[in-house]
Structures are given as C-alpha cells and as structure tokens.
Design an enzyme around this catalytic site. Structure first.
Site, short mmCIF file in Angstrom:
data_model
loop_
_atom_site.label_atom_id
_atom_site.label_comp_id
_atom_site.label_asym_id
_atom_site.label_seq_id
_atom_site.Cartn_x
_atom_site.Cartn_y
_atom_site.Cartn_z
CD GLU A 286 -3.10 -0.16 2.34
OE1 GLU A 286 -3.39 -1.14 3.04
OE2 GLU A 286 -3.44 1.00 2.63
NE ARG B 59 -5.04 34.74 -15.52
CZ ARG B 59 -6.30 35.19 -15.55
NH1 ARG B 59 -7.15 34.77 -16.48
NH2 ARG B 59 -6.72 36.04 -14.64
CD GLN C 116 13.90 35.05 -9.88
OE1 GLN C 116 13.78 35.88 -8.99
NE2 GLN C 116 15.05 34.78 -10.45
#
Ligand SMILES: Cc1cc2nc3c(=O)[nH]c(=O)nc-3n(C[C@H](O)[C@H](O)[C@H](O)COP(=O)(O)OP(=O)(O)OC[C@H]3O[C@@H](n4cnc5c(N)ncnc54)[C@H](O)[C@@H]3O)c2cc1C
Length: 381
Positions: A244, A270, A281
């Site tokens: 798991e 965008r 930056q």
C-alpha cells in the site's frame, strides 16, 4: 545503477495512460459532487487487467512485481482524473487481494481471486476502529473459535470500498491478552449473516471512493476463511502495508505529474498585462519546486519498490516514500491553486479537487507521524 525501464514496462505505462485518458474521465466533476462510485469505469479497469496487476496469472492477474505495478498505477493516476476510483482500485488490490493471495487457503484463493481480477468481487480491508487507528493493537473486534469456524463481534470504521465490497479482509483479536500478537485476519464475504454495512461517509476528498463502517454481530465465518494462522494478523497487515505505502501512493505520483503539466501550461498561457504569468520568477520558481518535489518523491518510490523486489529490507525506504509523496501532493496542490489564482478554487479547473484528494493521503495507510516514528527507530532513536 540502472535507471532505465524495459520495453515491456514502457509499453505498460503508455497503454494504461492512453486507456485512462480515453475511458475514465467523462463525468468526474459530477461524480465527485455526488459522492458516486464509478461502477462502469471499475468494469472497464477490470477489462484492462488493472484489478489483478500483482496477482498470479492462474487467478486472472498480470503477475507484475512491485516496480511494474507502481509504474502501471502511476500511469493510471496520471491519466485518470477520478482519484477516488484510483484509490478504490489500489485498496482493492493491496489491502484485500494481496493478503488473500499470500495467505488464503487454496479454496478461498481459487473462488475469490479470479472474481476480484474480473471486477465481479470488490475487495475491502477493515483494521481501523473508532478507538483504534494508529495503534491497532487496541482493537476491540473479537473472533472466537467455535466448532464450525470463528464468530466475529465488533465494529470497524473507515472501510474503503465498504459499501460496495464483495469480500472484506477483517482483522480481529483471537487472543486479546497478546496485544498485536493476538490479532488474526479473516476473509468475510458480503451477505454473510451477522455482517452489516453502514452508510457511506461524506468526505473532503476521494469522494468517489465509498467509505463506511461495518458491523459484526455473531458473524460466523468458516475455518478456511482465516488468513495464515491464528496470531499472524500483524505480520499480514505489515506485508500488505508495504504494497500500500508504495504502489498505492504511485497513483499520487501520477496525479502530481498531471497537476504539474496543467499548471505549467496555465502559467505559459495566462497573461496579465503583456506578460504570461510564468515569466515572473516567483511563479517559475514555484513550478520548479513542484517538479523537484515530484521527482524526489518518485525516486524514493522507485527505490522502495526496487528493494522490495530484491527482497531486501525496505521498511525505512517504504515509509520515506509514503511521506514524500503524500506531503508533496498537499504542498504542490496548494502551490497549483495559488498559480491558478481565483480559477484555482473553481471546481471545473480540477485544482481544488487535487487538494481535497491529497489531504487524506497523509492519514490513510498510517499517518505521517507514525511513518516518522518508524523511520526514527532506524536512526537509532
Ligand atoms: C481516506 C481514508 C481511507 C481509509 N481506508 C481505510 C481502510 O480501508 N481500512 C482501514 O482499516 N482503515 C482505513 N483508514 C483509516 C486509517 O488507517 C486511519 O485513519 C489511520 O490509521 C489513523 O488512525 P485515526 O484516524 O484513528 O487517527 P489517530 O490514531 O487517532 O491519530 C490522530 C492523530 O494523532 C497522531 N498520533 C497517533 N498516534 C501517534 C503516535 N504514536 N505518535 C505520533 N503521533 C501519533 C496521528 O498521527 C494523528 O495526527 C482510512 C483513512 C482515510 C483517511
């Protein structure tokens, strides 16, 4: 040191990624909103062989090792936007199918495992109780030996796939005085008299993976439904936790890759004023940090799986991989929302769902704190 994949492994990744993108994504926003388990998608995953990845071929599985299973589930996590469905598949595989395969009687294996691989029988696992989570040795659920088998009494909480399960691997005390050494594991099939399933919980995330309590009242299970021997429950649990904490968390590595790809694309396209936001930056560095976190978590995962496949000690590395993936997933989900601005909190953009689906990852399969406890013991503390 070999960082390359074989041709077969590459093919596995590509096939599962393509399959997931094409077949599993239709109406995820609606299913998430309605807490709806994708039964149709589950069946498609069965046809693709995903519900038996590590199981031997004689039980309908693909017989893959840890590393290949992790790679396959990474592809599934990357391609499938329904993280709840992917989580349900991983729980079915590692918390139910693996312990049955490794410790079940010949009859149980031959009757249940082929049905698990074919999708007809969904697996679940019941360790946690309302009063016993991180420390299962405090569990109250009892299994008493009788002439016809074992009688189970008690309650379990937070059973992934509980509401849809065909077979539950249940942990109960056969000898409470022995603490975790008095714990045993059983397979209880749906419809067994004395087993009741509670209503599905409403959760912050992984909503399409149904979770519930289950109740046992004088529930008689035949003797050959005991996994391994009496008192072996803790060992069986630990073994399935290795699967798991690695292969299940490979799915979050995959979803983090999709999140990064989408966020980079968003930052490139965008614009504010004349500049795309990715040219700032502050935004670019955040994306770089997301990719470093992802790559570090991925490498820890592959290393833990490689150690398991070499049958070398791997407990520390397994816990490290689990922490790295789950905590990276939450941090990167917050960063991805920030980079998406207001769109980051809108359902259709998937960014808010990444975060909601990441939050349970530091709790399920043992909390981050419990993983750190285990790692600290390897540091000599
Ligand atoms: C989405 C999801 C699916 C799950 N699916 C299953 C399932 O299929 N089957 C199942 O049996 N369980 C399942 N669980 C339950 C899960 O295993 C438990 O939630 C987990 O083990 C923690 O137990 P708890 O919630 O009782 O928290 P607690 O043990 O009460 O812990 C609460 C807090 O205390 C901290 N804490 C506890 N003990 C220590 C310690 N020794 N040292 C430091 N800190 C500690 C924990 O880290 C945590 O922050 C699931 C949980 C989630 C969220």
């Amino acid at each position: 040191m070999d960082f390359g994949w074989s041709q077969t492994q590459r093919q596995l990744f590509d096939d599962i990624l393509r399959f997931a993108r094409t077949n599993l994504n239709g109406d995820v926003v609606a299913r998430d909103r309605n807490h709806e388990f994708g039964r149709k998608q589950w069946e498609r995953c069965a046809e693709m062989g995903l519900l038996g990845l590590p199981l031997p071929k004689e039980f309908g599985g693909l017989e893959l090792d840890h590393l290949s299973v992790a790679l396959g589930l990474e592809a599934l996590g990357q391609g499938c936007e329904d993280t709840g469905l992917v989580f349900s598949i991983a729980s079915h595989l590692f918390a139910a199918a693996v312990p049955i395969w490794k410790h079940g009687s010949a009859r149980i294996k031959s009757t249940i495992l082929p049905r698990m691989s074919s999708g007809a029988c969904i697996g679940a696992n019941a360790v946690t109780e309302a009063g016993a989570g991180s420390d299962p040795s405090g569990m109250k659920c009892r299994a008493e030996k009788v002439a016809q088998g074992y009688v189970l009494n008690g309650e379990k909480s937070f059973v992934t796939n509980g509401p849809v399960a065909g077979a539950v691997v249940v942990f109960a005390m056969t000898n409470p005085a022995f603490g975790h050494l008095g714990m045993s594991a059983f397979v209880v099939e749906a419809g067994t008299k004395g087993l009741t399933i509670g209503s599905p919980f409403e959760k912050i995330g992984l909503r399409t993976s149904p979770t519930s309590s289950i109740y046992f009242e004088d529930c008689l299970v035949p003797e050959d439904h005991l996994l391994g021997e009496e008192g072996q429950g803790a060992t069986i649990l630990k073994e399935s936790m290795f699967w798991e904490r690695t292969c299940e968390f490979a799915t979050w590595v995959g979803s983090m890759q999709r999140q990064l790809d989408r966020t980079v694309e968003y930052a490139r396209t965008r614009k504010q004023g004349r500049k795309s936001i990715g040219t700032h930056q502050a935004v670019a560095h955040e994306l770089v940090d997301m990719s470093i976190r992802l790559e570090a978590a991925r490498l820890l995962l592959y290393r833990a799986c490689w150690l398991l496949d070499q049958q070398q000690p791997a407990e520390k590395e397994v816990c490290m991989a689990k922490i790295a993936i789950s905590e990276a997933s939450i941090r990167s989900s917050l960063a991805a929302i920030q980079i998406h601005g207001a769109n980051g909190v809108v359902t259709e953009y998937e960014m808010e769902r990444f975060l909601r689906d990441a939050v349970p990852s530091t709790i399920t399969s043992g909390t981050s704190e419990v993983q750190r406890n285990i790692i600290s013991s390897y540091l000599g503390l």
